[in-house]
Enzyme design. Structure first.
Site, short mmCIF file in Angstrom:
data_model
loop_
_atom_site.label_atom_id
_atom_site.label_comp_id
_atom_site.label_asym_id
_atom_site.label_seq_id
_atom_site.Cartn_x
_atom_site.Cartn_y
_atom_site.Cartn_z
N THR A 4 31.43 41.66 -46.79
CA THR A 4 30.61 42.63 -47.81
C THR A 4 30.50 41.91 -49.22
O THR A 4 29.72 42.32 -49.93
CB THR A 4 31.06 44.10 -47.75
OG1 THR A 4 31.26 44.45 -46.59
CG2 THR A 4 30.50 44.79 -48.98
N TYR A 41 38.50 39.99 -36.94
CA TYR A 41 37.25 40.93 -37.08
C TYR A 41 36.21 40.69 -36.28
O TYR A 41 35.73 39.49 -36.16
CB TYR A 41 36.88 40.57 -38.88
CG TYR A 41 35.55 41.35 -39.20
CD1 TYR A 41 35.24 42.49 -38.69
CD2 TYR A 41 34.70 40.83 -40.29
CE1 TYR A 41 34.14 43.33 -39.13
CE2 TYR A 41 33.66 41.62 -40.73
CZ TYR A 41 33.27 42.81 -40.22
OH TYR A 41 32.36 43.47 -40.56
N LYS A 43 40.06 44.31 -37.09
CA LYS A 43 38.83 45.27 -37.54
C LYS A 43 37.90 45.20 -36.47
O LYS A 43 37.35 44.31 -36.37
CB LYS A 43 38.41 44.67 -38.90
CG LYS A 43 37.27 45.55 -39.40
CD LYS A 43 36.56 44.86 -40.54
CE LYS A 43 35.36 45.61 -41.06
NZ LYS A 43 34.64 44.92 -42.24
#
Length: 287
Positions: free
Chosen positions: A45, A133, A161
């Site tokens: 992000t 992730y 994640k």
């Protein structure tokens, strides 16, 4: 242990595209004041794929210095090159990060054995705790339950994640992983279900603007107040969905701007949302 509401921090940019260091520090302090449990610096992000190595390291350094040990800082250090990920992770350790977030290699689509060897090599090259992730929607590759559980046996890999949006896979990982291996929701709209299944929290995009509301929902879940937690989940669900109407982080940077933090535009090749998007999105955010 890193639990709770972890924000995937957006990286503020100036009009000319340079990183806005003052705005970054202000955003970090907003999260400190609002009880965010940990911060991911230069995660996906945060647009690290558009940064030079120097910028990437400076973002991690700036966040670590501003946090000053008050909460954990997780550095985004994954890459589609294992050697690059090792270099990023080793430097993040020197800069004082508490852990690293390692996205599955994107574009080159390794086999499951390739994924295992990639993360194993990174873990052997550093003592920094690693969070895997898994985000197939962005990497075109799912890390399977079997591969994740195999990696969970490596001491320095402390969790994953999970953004596969596969409830069976996520539940099987929670059910079969070692006790000290944590599973976080990788999608805000799945936090409620993943935590009810035994997950530890969320690495959140929406947390950039509504972290305290997310924490309150999590508090209800942990307190077995599922009726009110589900009500809060349903209340927040429209903004969770709206933040992914177009590619992240364009929507969240717009939302952060509307919140008064001047995050700027995303770097090319991403562009800011157009007027049609804003006309639909802003009323959802206003609620």
């Amino acid at each position: 242990m890193i639990t709770g509401s972890i924000v995937a921090l957006a990286t503020p940019m100036k009009v000319n595209g340079d990183i806005d260091w003052e705005a970054l520090r202000r955003l970090v302090n907003f999260h400190l004041d609002n009880g965010t449990d940990a911060i991911v610096a230069a995660g996906t992000t945060g647009e690290p794929t558009t940064m030079s190595f120097a910028e990437h390291f400076d973002v991690i350094r700036s966040v670590v210095e501003e946090v000053n040990g008050r909460i954990p800082v997780i550095a985004g250090t994954g890459a589609n090159s294992t050697s690059e990920a090792i270099e990023l992770t080793q430097e993040a350790k020197k800069l004082g990060a508490d852990a690293c977030l390692l996205v599955t290699p994107y574009y080159n689509k390794p086999t499951q054995e390739g994924l295992y060897q990639n993360f194993k090599a990174i873990s052997e090259a550093t003592s920094l705790p690693g969070l895997l992730y898994n985000v197939p929607s962005r990497t075109a590759l799912n890390m399977t339950t079997e591969t994740t559980l195999r990696l969970a046996e490596i001491d320095s890999i402390v969790g994953v994640k999970e953004a596969s949006s596969d409830p069976v896979q996520i539940t099987q990982i929670i059910d079969n992983a070692p006790e000290n291996f944590m599973v976080w929701s990788g999608n805000d709209d799945e936090t409620f279900s993943i935590m009810c299944a035994g997950g530890y929290g969320i690495v959140s995009v929406a947390g950039n603007i509504i972290g305290s509301q997310i924490k309150e929902m999590m508090r209800m879940i942990l307190g077995s107040d599922l009726k009110n937690a589900s009500r809060e989940h349903r209340r927040l669900l429209p903004i969770f969905k709206a933040l992914f109407w177009i590619t992240n982080p364009a929507p969240i940077k717009h939302a952060v701007n509307r919140s008064g933090f001047n995050a700027g535009k995303p770097r090319l090749p991403l562009v800011e949302p157009d007027s049609t998007f804003k006309a639909k999105f802003n009323p959802v955010m206003d609620k």
